[in-house]
Design a protein around this motif. Structure first.
Motif, mmCIF file in Angstrom:
data_model
loop_
_atom_site.group_PDB
_atom_site.id
_atom_site.type_symbol
_atom_site.label_atom_id
_atom_site.label_comp_id
_atom_site.label_asym_id
_atom_site.label_seq_id
_atom_site.Cartn_x
_atom_site.Cartn_y
_atom_site.Cartn_z
ATOM 1 N N PRO A 94 17.853 2.836 -7.429
ATOM 2 C CA PRO A 94 16.230 2.685 -8.765
ATOM 3 C C PRO A 94 15.743 1.639 -8.425
ATOM 4 O O PRO A 94 14.208 1.235 -8.398
ATOM 5 N N LEU A 95 17.152 0.236 -7.796
ATOM 6 C CA LEU A 95 16.258 -0.830 -7.401
ATOM 7 C C LEU A 95 14.874 -1.146 -6.210
ATOM 8 O O LEU A 95 14.375 -1.157 -6.332
ATOM 9 N N ASP A 96 14.981 -0.071 -5.159
ATOM 10 C CA ASP A 96 14.129 0.390 -4.245
ATOM 11 C C ASP A 96 13.458 1.208 -4.423
ATOM 12 O O ASP A 96 12.074 0.831 -3.419
ATOM 13 N N ARG A 97 12.785 1.452 -5.565
ATOM 14 C CA ARG A 97 11.773 2.505 -5.485
ATOM 15 C C ARG A 97 10.635 1.704 -6.132
ATOM 16 O O ARG A 97 10.468 0.897 -6.540
ATOM 17 N N ALA A 98 9.701 2.474 -5.680
ATOM 18 C CA ALA A 98 7.735 0.925 -5.467
ATOM 19 C C ALA A 98 7.265 1.214 -7.642
ATOM 20 O O ALA A 98 7.293 0.437 -7.204
ATOM 21 N N ASP A 99 7.895 2.140 -7.990
ATOM 22 C CA ASP A 99 7.894 2.394 -9.610
ATOM 23 C C ASP A 99 8.827 0.795 -10.079
ATOM 24 O O ASP A 99 8.381 2.508 -10.762
ATOM 25 N N PHE A 100 9.522 0.800 -9.661
ATOM 26 C CA PHE A 100 10.855 0.478 -10.575
ATOM 27 C C PHE A 100 10.183 -0.273 -12.065
ATOM 28 O O PHE A 100 9.658 -1.367 -11.557
ATOM 29 N N ASN A 101 10.981 0.592 -13.199
ATOM 30 C CA ASN A 101 10.784 -0.730 -14.204
ATOM 31 C C ASN A 101 11.782 -1.011 -14.974
ATOM 32 O O ASN A 101 12.993 -0.332 -14.764
ATOM 33 N N ALA A 102 11.407 -2.200 -14.838
ATOM 34 C CA ALA A 102 13.034 -2.795 -15.238
ATOM 35 C C ALA A 102 13.802 -3.133 -16.580
ATOM 36 O O ALA A 102 14.973 -2.206 -17.230
ATOM 37 N N VAL A 103 12.600 -2.385 -17.862
ATOM 38 C CA VAL A 103 13.094 -1.635 -18.907
ATOM 39 C C VAL A 103 13.829 -0.387 -18.880
ATOM 40 O O VAL A 103 15.000 -0.192 -19.587
ATOM 41 N N GLU A 104 13.212 0.734 -18.296
ATOM 42 C CA GLU A 104 13.740 1.974 -18.378
ATOM 43 C C GLU A 104 15.342 1.607 -17.525
ATOM 44 O O GLU A 104 16.223 2.422 -18.144
ATOM 45 N N TYR A 105 15.377 1.012 -16.281
ATOM 46 C CA TYR A 105 16.275 0.597 -15.388
ATOM 47 C C TYR A 105 17.266 -0.074 -16.615
ATOM 48 O O TYR A 105 19.173 0.282 -16.547
ATOM 49 N N ILE A 106 17.055 -1.238 -17.365
ATOM 50 C CA ILE A 106 17.762 -1.224 -18.137
ATOM 51 C C ILE A 106 18.544 -0.342 -19.440
ATOM 52 O O ILE A 106 19.582 0.100 -19.787
ATOM 53 N N ASN A 107 18.145 0.773 -19.828
ATOM 54 C CA ASN A 107 17.960 1.315 -20.982
ATOM 55 C C ASN A 107 19.291 2.555 -20.469
ATOM 56 O O ASN A 107 19.757 3.470 -20.726
ATOM 57 N N THR A 108 18.936 2.550 -18.758
ATOM 58 C CA THR A 108 20.048 4.118 -18.518
ATOM 59 C C THR A 108 20.888 3.159 -17.845
ATOM 60 O O THR A 108 22.221 3.868 -18.275
ATOM 61 N N LEU A 109 21.081 1.738 -18.097
ATOM 62 C CA LEU A 109 22.552 1.066 -17.939
ATOM 63 C C LEU A 109 23.513 0.978 -19.487
ATOM 64 O O LEU A 109 24.279 1.690 -19.380
ATOM 65 N N PHE A 110 22.071 0.483 -20.073
ATOM 66 C CA PHE A 110 22.369 0.672 -21.691
ATOM 67 C C PHE A 110 22.255 1.717 -22.541
ATOM 68 O O PHE A 110 21.720 1.113 -23.340
ATOM 69 N N PRO A 111 22.274 2.835 -22.830
ATOM 70 C CA PRO A 111 21.340 4.233 -23.368
ATOM 71 C C PRO A 111 21.781 4.343 -25.468
ATOM 72 O O PRO A 111 20.666 3.981 -25.565
ATOM 73 N N THR B 129 0.862 -1.358 0.160
ATOM 74 C CA THR B 129 -0.192 -0.476 -0.341
ATOM 75 C C THR B 129 0.793 1.346 0.092
ATOM 76 O O THR B 129 2.173 1.484 0.653
ATOM 77 N N PRO B 130 0.329 2.742 -0.304
ATOM 78 C CA PRO B 130 1.401 3.531 -0.812
ATOM 79 C C PRO B 130 1.625 4.292 1.183
ATOM 80 O O PRO B 130 3.073 4.129 0.983
ATOM 81 N N GLU B 131 1.112 3.466 1.719
ATOM 82 C CA GLU B 131 1.477 4.493 3.771
ATOM 83 C C GLU B 131 2.664 2.886 3.688
ATOM 84 O O GLU B 131 3.549 3.530 4.457
ATOM 85 N N VAL B 132 2.564 1.813 3.253
ATOM 86 C CA VAL B 132 3.436 0.975 3.883
ATOM 87 C C VAL B 132 4.519 1.648 3.026
ATOM 88 O O VAL B 132 5.733 1.323 3.646
ATOM 89 N N GLN B 133 4.943 1.827 2.000
ATOM 90 C CA GLN B 133 5.827 2.371 0.785
ATOM 91 C C GLN B 133 6.623 3.264 1.446
ATOM 92 O O GLN B 133 7.733 3.742 1.569
ATOM 93 N N LEU B 134 5.380 4.618 1.868
ATOM 94 C CA LEU B 134 6.147 5.297 2.674
ATOM 95 C C LEU B 134 6.397 5.804 3.465
ATOM 96 O O LEU B 134 7.968 5.507 3.768
ATOM 97 N N ALA B 135 6.159 4.327 4.845
ATOM 98 C CA ALA B 135 7.268 4.399 6.289
ATOM 99 C C ALA B 135 8.717 3.774 5.626
ATOM 100 O O ALA B 135 8.918 3.993 5.660
#
Length: 136
Positions: free
Chosen positions: A36-53, A20-26
């Motif tokens: 970025p791996l710790d973010r609730a809205d982590f997106n693997a594709v975006e992460y890989i694209n930042t590693l290998f642009p 829940t957003p409350e738990v994530q905020l806590a």
């Protein structure tokens, strides 16, 4: 067929892991992180694209993979340390319980000794009182 089962598994896993957003905020307040791996809205594709642009950046893939493996190794070590700590806490708790049980047994032994001495003392008092009554 196998891909469908894997997709269903991933969807079920994601449903279980949704906080829940409350738990994530806590969690973010207690354990702030810029990773970025710790973010609730982590997106693997975006992460890989930042590693290998670019395609040229794929030349560094071995280096990136080694860094990720090192990070995994550190996390595994941290997890092992925490698990061992919990095990030690359990062992310490058991040891404390055993010591408390020994102390209770010693206390009961002392109480029994005191009770026995009190009974002997009371019996001696009765005997002395009888002796005194007879002599009077």
């Amino acid at each position: 067929m196998m891909e469908e089962e894997e997709l269903e598994f991933v969807e079920e896993l994601e449903a279980v892991l949704q906080l829940t957003p409350e738990v994530q905020l806590a969690i973010e307040q207690v354990f702030p992180s810029q990773d970025p791996l710790d973010r609730a809205d982590f997106n693997a594709v975006e992460y890989i694209n930042t590693l290998f642009p670019t395609e040229q950046s794929l030349a560094n893939i071995d280096e990136v993979v080694n860094k990720i493996r090192l990070k995994i190794r550190r996390l595994d070590d941290n997890i092992r340390t925490v698990v061992r700590g919990q095990t030690n806490v359990g062992q310490d708790g058991r040891q404390a319980l055993e010591e408390a049980q020994k102390a209770i047994q010693q206390l009961f032994g002392k109480i029994k000794d005191i009770k026995d001495k009190a009974e002997k003392s009371e019996q001696m008092s009765h005997d002395q009182a009888k002796t005194i009554r007879r002599s009077c």
